[in-house]
Design a protein around this motif. Sequence first.
Motif, short mmCIF file in Angstrom:
data_model
loop_
_atom_site.label_atom_id
_atom_site.label_comp_id
_atom_site.label_asym_id
_atom_site.label_seq_id
_atom_site.Cartn_x
_atom_site.Cartn_y
_atom_site.Cartn_z
N ILE A 187 53.60 19.36 17.01
CA ILE A 187 53.20 20.21 17.87
C ILE A 187 51.78 20.71 17.61
O ILE A 187 51.59 20.61 16.10
CB ILE A 187 53.96 21.27 18.44
CG1 ILE A 187 54.39 22.18 17.29
CG2 ILE A 187 55.45 20.70 18.89
CD1 ILE A 187 55.09 23.39 17.48
N SER A 190 48.58 24.70 20.90
CA SER A 190 48.45 24.82 22.38
C SER A 190 49.86 24.76 22.91
O SER A 190 50.07 24.96 24.13
CB SER A 190 47.44 23.75 23.28
OG SER A 190 47.94 22.26 22.97
N GLU A 191 50.80 23.94 22.04
CA GLU A 191 52.10 23.81 22.69
C GLU A 191 53.37 24.90 22.26
O GLU A 191 54.21 24.98 22.77
CB GLU A 191 52.65 22.44 22.11
CG GLU A 191 51.96 21.32 22.64
CD GLU A 191 52.36 19.93 22.00
OE1 GLU A 191 53.02 19.47 22.50
OE2 GLU A 191 51.59 19.99 20.76
N ASN A 194 54.98 26.99 25.19
CA ASN A 194 56.19 26.41 25.73
C ASN A 194 57.36 26.42 24.83
O ASN A 194 58.43 26.36 25.17
CB ASN A 194 55.76 24.76 26.27
CG ASN A 194 54.86 25.24 27.66
OD1 ASN A 194 55.08 25.97 28.42
ND2 ASN A 194 53.90 24.15 27.84
#
Length: 237
Positions: A187, A190-191, A194
Amino acid sequence: MISKLNLENILFLDIETVPETENFSDLDNTKQDLWEAKSRYQRKKDFTPDEFYDRAGIWAEFGKIICISVGYFNIEGDIRTFRVTSFYGDEIKILKDFKNLLLFHFSQTKHLLCAHNGKEFDFPYIARRMIIHNIELPYKLNLFGKKPWEVPHLDTLELWKFGDYKTYTSLKLLTNVLGIPSPKDDIDGSEVYNVYYKDNNIDRIITYCEKDTIAVAQIFLRLRGDDLLNDDEIKHI
């Protein structure tokens, strides 16, 4: 010169952050208004404050720390190891545990903190979150009254700039050009929102944070002209 620094006196680190609440609607009205004003320039007219909220973690006033990973060298004769560990969970506990590490193991004048873009992000973010939680700053993060040469911080981004202040080089790019295994093989930043709020997978974030910490140490070694760490030298504790 960095080649003269004792590697055992440097604490390498990386932090992962997310918005303080999962949803924009979870903020009270005042905080929503403040977020709208704070984010106006970055989001322009492309996003509403709600749509842009998943990026709130980059601001200490609207985010929180969910993981701090640290690494340090231990050298005994010809045997070199790099020990990595992480603080995660409740933010106040993360900050207090990290502070205790600094107080009891990295409090001397010779000790330095090192991160990639640490002077612009990691170090001030940690300090601001400590102040927000009414945690007294440890000496290594308290910069009030310090002269530039007294600040105990190293920054691999700054070292790579060589005095050029008009450029930014990401950790992923720098590891690539220096031939260092990429820490972004699962990852990227930006991830994290989530993975944390939607997937509830803190273990994946810890692994990612520790890889970044190792990458910072690897970059520092390359800048010194030292051999990179191999897998056998890296110990997760």
